[in-house]
Design a protein around this motif. Structure first.
Motif, mmCIF file in Angstrom:
data_model
loop_
_atom_site.group_PDB
_atom_site.id
_atom_site.type_symbol
_atom_site.label_atom_id
_atom_site.label_comp_id
_atom_site.label_asym_id
_atom_site.label_seq_id
_atom_site.Cartn_x
_atom_site.Cartn_y
_atom_site.Cartn_z
ATOM 1 N N VAL A 139 19.793 -1.497 11.520
ATOM 2 C CA VAL A 139 19.488 -1.421 10.093
ATOM 3 C C VAL A 139 18.163 -0.728 9.807
ATOM 4 C CG1 VAL A 139 19.032 -2.807 8.031
ATOM 5 C CG2 VAL A 139 20.863 -3.458 9.591
ATOM 6 N N CYS A 140 17.143 -0.996 10.604
ATOM 7 C CA CYS A 140 15.788 -0.527 10.305
ATOM 8 C C CYS A 140 15.690 0.977 10.070
ATOM 9 C CB CYS A 140 14.814 -0.963 11.390
ATOM 10 S SG CYS A 140 13.107 -0.647 10.927
ATOM 11 N N PRO A 141 16.325 1.831 10.862
ATOM 12 C CA PRO A 141 16.188 3.268 10.601
ATOM 13 C C PRO A 141 16.714 3.700 9.245
ATOM 14 C CG PRO A 141 17.047 2.886 12.795
ATOM 15 C CD PRO A 141 17.055 1.563 12.081
ATOM 16 N N ARG A 142 17.560 2.884 8.622
ATOM 17 C CA ARG A 142 18.114 3.246 7.318
ATOM 18 C C ARG A 142 17.259 2.761 6.161
ATOM 19 N NH1 ARG A 142 23.438 1.057 9.463
ATOM 20 N NH2 ARG A 142 22.851 -0.691 8.174
ATOM 21 N N LEU A 143 16.226 1.955 6.432
ATOM 22 C CA LEU A 143 15.388 1.433 5.361
ATOM 23 C C LEU A 143 14.408 2.497 4.892
ATOM 24 C CD1 LEU A 143 14.486 -2.127 6.642
ATOM 25 C CD2 LEU A 143 16.148 -1.507 4.902
ATOM 26 N N ASN A 144 14.304 2.660 3.611
ATOM 27 C CA ASN A 144 13.314 3.549 3.022
ATOM 28 C C ASN A 144 13.083 3.107 1.586
ATOM 29 O OD1 ASN A 144 15.356 4.671 1.328
ATOM 30 N ND2 ASN A 144 15.965 6.055 2.971
ATOM 31 N N LYS A 145 12.243 3.845 0.851
ATOM 32 C CA LYS A 145 11.923 3.445 -0.515
ATOM 33 C C LYS A 145 13.167 3.386 -1.404
ATOM 34 C CE LYS A 145 7.200 4.178 -1.729
ATOM 35 N NZ LYS A 145 6.180 4.931 -2.370
ATOM 36 N N ASN A 146 14.120 4.263 -1.165
ATOM 37 C CA ASN A 146 15.318 4.275 -2.013
ATOM 38 C C ASN A 146 16.144 3.017 -1.817
ATOM 39 O OD1 ASN A 146 14.601 6.791 -3.005
ATOM 40 N ND2 ASN A 146 15.731 7.870 -1.412
ATOM 41 N N THR A 147 16.299 2.565 -0.567
ATOM 42 C CA THR A 147 17.096 1.353 -0.346
ATOM 43 C C THR A 147 16.367 0.132 -0.865
ATOM 44 O OG1 THR A 147 16.254 1.138 1.911
ATOM 45 C CG2 THR A 147 18.350 2.258 1.644
ATOM 46 N N VAL A 148 15.045 0.130 -0.765
ATOM 47 C CA VAL A 148 14.272 -0.993 -1.290
ATOM 48 C C VAL A 148 14.336 -0.998 -2.815
ATOM 49 C CG1 VAL A 148 11.972 -1.990 -1.490
ATOM 50 C CG2 VAL A 148 12.759 -1.132 0.715
ATOM 51 N N ALA A 149 14.233 0.152 -3.433
ATOM 52 C CA ALA A 149 14.295 0.215 -4.896
ATOM 53 C C ALA A 149 15.663 -0.247 -5.389
ATOM 54 C CB ALA A 149 14.040 1.665 -5.357
ATOM 55 N N ALA A 150 16.707 0.096 -4.654
ATOM 56 C CA ALA A 150 18.046 -0.344 -5.043
ATOM 57 C C ALA A 150 18.181 -1.859 -4.936
ATOM 58 C CB ALA A 150 19.090 0.341 -4.163
ATOM 59 N N ALA A 151 17.415 -2.443 -4.012
ATOM 60 C CA ALA A 151 17.495 -3.884 -3.815
ATOM 61 C C ALA A 151 16.770 -4.661 -4.892
ATOM 62 C CB ALA A 151 16.947 -4.272 -2.452
ATOM 63 N N GLY A 152 15.843 -3.987 -5.553
ATOM 64 C CA GLY A 152 15.270 -4.807 -6.558
ATOM 65 C C GLY A 152 13.966 -4.523 -7.101
ATOM 66 N N LYS A 178 0.828 -1.217 0.000
ATOM 67 C CA LYS A 178 0.000 0.000 0.000
ATOM 68 C C LYS A 178 0.857 1.260 0.000
ATOM 69 C CE LYS A 178 -3.874 -2.235 2.294
ATOM 70 N NZ LYS A 178 -4.660 -2.348 3.524
ATOM 71 N N GLN A 179 2.129 1.107 0.360
ATOM 72 C CA GLN A 179 3.056 2.236 0.348
ATOM 73 C C GLN A 179 3.828 2.320 -0.973
ATOM 74 O OE1 GLN A 179 2.991 4.362 2.951
ATOM 75 N NE2 GLN A 179 1.406 3.032 3.785
ATOM 76 N N GLY A 180 3.466 1.471 -1.931
ATOM 77 C CA GLY A 180 4.088 1.542 -3.244
ATOM 78 C C GLY A 180 5.163 0.504 -3.523
ATOM 79 N N PHE A 181 5.395 -0.408 -2.589
ATOM 80 C CA PHE A 181 6.402 -1.436 -2.804
ATOM 81 C C PHE A 181 5.770 -2.639 -3.486
ATOM 82 C CE2 PHE A 181 7.823 0.874 0.994
ATOM 83 C CZ PHE A 181 9.085 1.245 0.589
ATOM 84 N N GLN A 182 6.506 -3.251 -4.385
ATOM 85 C CA GLN A 182 6.015 -4.451 -5.056
ATOM 86 C C GLN A 182 6.437 -5.680 -4.251
ATOM 87 O OE1 GLN A 182 7.329 -4.337 -9.113
ATOM 88 N NE2 GLN A 182 6.403 -2.346 -9.485
ATOM 89 N N SER A 183 5.659 -6.745 -4.352
ATOM 90 C CA SER A 183 5.923 -7.919 -3.527
ATOM 91 C C SER A 183 7.312 -8.493 -3.772
ATOM 92 C CB SER A 183 4.848 -8.985 -3.730
ATOM 93 O OG SER A 183 4.798 -9.378 -5.073
ATOM 94 N N HIS A 184 7.792 -8.475 -5.009
ATOM 95 C CA HIS A 184 9.135 -9.010 -5.265
ATOM 96 C C HIS A 184 10.199 -8.159 -4.565
ATOM 97 C CE1 HIS A 184 10.766 -6.122 -8.251
ATOM 98 N NE2 HIS A 184 9.490 -5.951 -8.580
#
Length: 150
Positions: free
Chosen positions: A137-150, A52-58
């Motif tokens: 680690v958790c405070p550093r997680l955001n959409k940019n780090t997730v997008a970089a992951a995949g 719901k925040q814009g992340f895809q399941s993969h």
């Protein structure tokens, strides 16, 4: 200009509204209600929430896998929604820090025992739980780090 019938409805509505007056709200009774927390999240429900925040399941799966490999969370099992007393006891001292990471006032954490509906004596496969490096680690997680992951 609206047709005649629609205009008449507006006129009637305005006339009715003109007869209304404000009044003070009076509290006639108070009842203390409690609401139990929802079930613990499993990986599929977590994926729905962050979706719901814009992340895809993969993306969720890939980031979660990386977090698992870095000992941030336990192995991602999808069906387990209960916790052992040992898991609860291990996480309880971390609760205030975890609350701050997710922007929750630690003073709101009043439950210091595991609710029976969440407790299991021996896990069938193992609840997805936080690992020892989660708070780093958790405070550093955001959409940019997730997008970089995949």
């Amino acid at each position: 200009m609206p047709d005649g019938q629609h205009y008449e409805q507006v006129v009637l509505a305005n006339q009715a509204a003109a007869t209304l007056k404000s009044s003070d709200i009076q509290i006639t009774s108070e009842t203390l209600k409690r609401q139990a927390p929802p079930q613990m999240l499993d990986l599929s429900h977590l994926s729905v929430i962050v979706g719901k925040q814009g992340f895809q399941s993969h993306q969720v799966l890939k980031v979660y896998q990386q977090m698992y490999q870095n000992n941030v969370v336990s192995y991602p099992r999808t069906a387990d929604r209960k916790i052992t007393q040992d898991n609860f006891d291990e996480l309880l001292p971390l609760a205030p820090q975890i609350a701050r990471v997710v922007n929750i006032d630690p003073q709101l954490l009043v439950q210091t025992t595991c609710r029976p509906k969440f407790l299991i004596k021996k896990p069938t496969m193992g609840l997805t739980v936080l690992g020892p490096t989660f708070l780093k680690v958790c405070p550093r997680l955001n959409k940019n780090t997730v997008a970089a992951a995949g």
